[in-house]
Design a protein around this motif. Structure first.
Motif, short mmCIF file in Angstrom:
data_model
loop_
_atom_site.label_atom_id
_atom_site.label_comp_id
_atom_site.label_asym_id
_atom_site.label_seq_id
_atom_site.Cartn_x
_atom_site.Cartn_y
_atom_site.Cartn_z
N UNK A 287 -9.09 5.62 8.17
CA UNK A 287 -8.17 4.57 8.60
C UNK A 287 -7.85 3.62 7.46
N UNK A 288 -8.82 3.32 6.63
CA UNK A 288 -8.58 2.46 5.46
C UNK A 288 -7.57 3.13 4.52
N UNK A 289 -7.71 4.43 4.36
CA UNK A 289 -6.77 5.18 3.52
C UNK A 289 -5.36 5.15 4.11
N UNK A 290 -5.29 5.29 5.45
CA UNK A 290 -3.98 5.27 6.12
C UNK A 290 -3.29 3.93 5.89
N UNK A 291 -4.03 2.84 6.01
CA UNK A 291 -3.45 1.51 5.82
C UNK A 291 -3.04 1.30 4.38
N UNK A 292 -3.89 1.74 3.46
CA UNK A 292 -3.58 1.59 2.04
C UNK A 292 -2.29 2.30 1.67
N UNK A 293 -2.10 3.51 2.21
CA UNK A 293 -0.88 4.27 1.93
C UNK A 293 0.32 3.75 2.73
N UNK A 294 0.04 3.16 3.90
CA UNK A 294 1.12 2.71 4.77
C UNK A 294 1.74 1.39 4.37
N UNK A 295 0.95 0.46 3.84
CA UNK A 295 1.48 -0.87 3.52
C UNK A 295 2.67 -0.85 2.56
N UNK A 296 2.66 -0.03 1.51
CA UNK A 296 3.84 0.01 0.62
C UNK A 296 5.09 0.60 1.28
N UNK A 297 4.93 1.22 2.44
CA UNK A 297 6.06 1.87 3.11
C UNK A 297 6.69 1.00 4.20
N UNK A 298 6.21 -0.23 4.34
CA UNK A 298 6.82 -1.13 5.32
C UNK A 298 8.27 -1.39 4.91
N UNK A 299 9.18 -1.16 5.85
CA UNK A 299 10.61 -1.29 5.56
C UNK A 299 11.20 -0.03 4.98
N UNK A 300 10.36 0.98 4.72
CA UNK A 300 10.82 2.25 4.15
C UNK A 300 10.35 3.41 5.04
N UNK B 163 -0.05 -3.50 11.33
CA UNK B 163 -0.92 -4.44 12.03
C UNK B 163 -1.74 -3.72 13.11
N UNK B 164 -1.11 -2.80 13.82
CA UNK B 164 -1.81 -2.04 14.86
C UNK B 164 -2.92 -1.20 14.25
N UNK C 9 -6.77 15.29 3.87
CA UNK C 9 -6.24 15.39 2.51
C UNK C 9 -4.75 15.07 2.44
N UNK C 10 -4.17 14.69 3.55
CA UNK C 10 -2.74 14.39 3.59
C UNK C 10 -2.48 12.99 3.03
N UNK C 11 -1.25 12.76 2.57
CA UNK C 11 -0.89 11.42 2.10
C UNK C 11 0.10 10.74 3.04
N UNK C 12 0.26 11.32 4.24
CA UNK C 12 1.11 10.72 5.27
C UNK C 12 0.25 9.75 6.08
N UNK C 13 0.53 8.44 6.04
CA UNK C 13 -0.31 7.48 6.74
C UNK C 13 -0.42 7.73 8.24
N UNK C 14 0.65 8.20 8.86
CA UNK C 14 0.61 8.47 10.30
C UNK C 14 -0.32 9.63 10.63
N UNK C 15 -0.31 10.65 9.76
CA UNK C 15 -1.23 11.77 9.95
C UNK C 15 -2.67 11.29 9.82
#
Length: 392
Positions: free
Chosen positions: A357-370, A378-379, A330-336
């Motif tokens: 994992x799909x949720x992690x990528x979805x939340x992580x992509x907007x944070x690239x550079x942030x 990519x990993x 239920x977390x919104x931290x992509x790394x978690x």
């Protein structure tokens, strides 16, 4: 990190908001503690002196390099109340605190002057211009979320030295409330000052009692520092058994230190006694630790993942139980989410791993550079394909 108020990190490596010591982070210049024989003087350190700046003492002068928002405050005038808050552009908790500062500034407009001072910045070049290039765009981006005066500490770090270092404060955000008498009435985390500020404004705040409380807190912190020293020495020497022994001694003396030392103890046990490590994890699970602080579960999972090549019989089911007690899904931290997906896959629940994992990528992509890199994304995409292949 613990829910500390202007508190320093206890030990060195941060994974998910909690401090984790890692010997790999120890500077090469640091000599193994086992090879050093302390002198008699070194074995009996002098009694620590109280900070030069404390509650009840006169506030230092404002010696900022530049004001970037709001009307400059040339000096702290008696008869006025000030909130001087220290922050940095790179500090996530500072960013989270800014809207609350604005809320208080609007609520108490005319009763107190709010000043945010950027310190400890990391400019590409050590010039005032480079500092300005970091802070001005940040303040502009925050817009009306940061609706109070903002200034920058100079390259010489006069404000950081005369306020933060003088008060023995090593973490930000950190706020100082200065009363009408020009003396510091309170020091602490900006999120914790609402009631205090109201009392200072009303003239009902007991500064003397607060000074005594903060002095007692400071002395307790000094005791913790003494207890941490042998832990640090053992970790520097990569003597993990000694580190666990030092941790257990510290916890016997100050049980409250466990909140900081849980991940350090688990990480150390993993290095030399994996059976004991997983037994400790099971004890934490049974005590309800992961419901109280989910980050302990997230960190445990990361530690197991990072040491997977040396752990002979990893209990991934136990790690997963900890993560689920911590409501990792239920977390919104992509790394978690990514570490949760990895653990799900380890126990054969690949269908759920794909979903998480799909949720992690979805939340992580907007944070690239942030805060995240494209390499990380990519990993995670590569791992997603692995989970999909296993789920067929």
């Amino acid at each position: 990190m613990t829910a500390s108020m202007c508190m320093r990190m206890v030990l060195s490596l941060t994974i998910f908001g909690a401090s984790i010591a890692a010997a790999a982070q120890t500077p090469a210049s640091q000599v193994s503690a086992a090879t050093v024989k302390p002198s008699p003087a070194a074995s009996q350190p002098a009694e620590p002196q109280l900070p030069a700046l404390r509650v009840g003492l006169a506030a230092p002068a404002l010696k900022v390099a530049k004001w970037v928002k709001g009307e400059p405050v040339e000096q702290l005038k008696e008869g006025n109340i000030y909130v001087v808050e220290f922050w940095a552009t790179w500090c996530g908790p500072c960013r989270a605190t800014i809207p609350h500062m604005t809320e208080l500034a609007r609520k108490h407009g005319g009763q107190a002057t709010f000043i945010g001072v950027s310190i400890w910045e990391r400019p590409a070049e050590k010039t005032e211009e480079s500092l300005l290039a970091l802070v001005e765009p940040f303040v502009k981006e925050m817009g009306d979320k940061m609706e109070y005066r903002v200034a920058i500490d100079g390259i010489g770090r006069e404000m950081a030295q005369s306020w933060m270092a003088a008060a023995d404060r090593n973490g930000i955000p950190c706020a100082f409330i200065v009363g009408k008498d020009g003396k510091v009435a309170w020091i602490g985390h900006p999120m914790s000052m609402d009631t205090v500020l109201e009392e200072v404004i009303a003239g009902t705040f007991d500064v003397q009692a607060e000074a005594k409380r903060q002095e007692a807190e400071w002395r307790q912190q000094q005791e913790r520092i003494k207890l941490e020293r042998p832990i640090r020495d053992a970790l520097s020497a990569k003597d993990y058994k000694a580190a666990v022994e030092a941790i257990d001694k510290a916890l016997a003396a100050v049980p409250a230190m466990e909140e900081d030392l849980v991940p350090v103890r688990f990480n150390s046990l993993v290095q030399f006694d994996q059976t004991a490590a997983f037994a400790y994890l099971k004890t934490l699970l049974e005590k309800g630790v992961f419901e109280k602080n989910p980050y302990h579960a997230f960190n445990a999972a990361v530690i197991v993942s990072r040491n997977a090549d040396k752990i002979q019989n990893p209990d991934y089911a136990l790690v997963l139980a900890a993560l689920e007690k911590a409501q990792a899904g239920q977390q919104d931290n992509p790394s978690v989410l990514a570490i949760y997906a990895e653990t799900l896959s380890r126990v054969g629940r690949n269908g759920q791993a794909v979903e998480i994992q799909q949720k992690a990528i979805q939340l992580g992509e907007p944070l690239v550079g942030k805060g995240l890199t494209q390499a990380w994304v990519d990993a995670q995409k590569a791992r997603l394909e692995e989970y999909k292949a296993k789920n067929k």
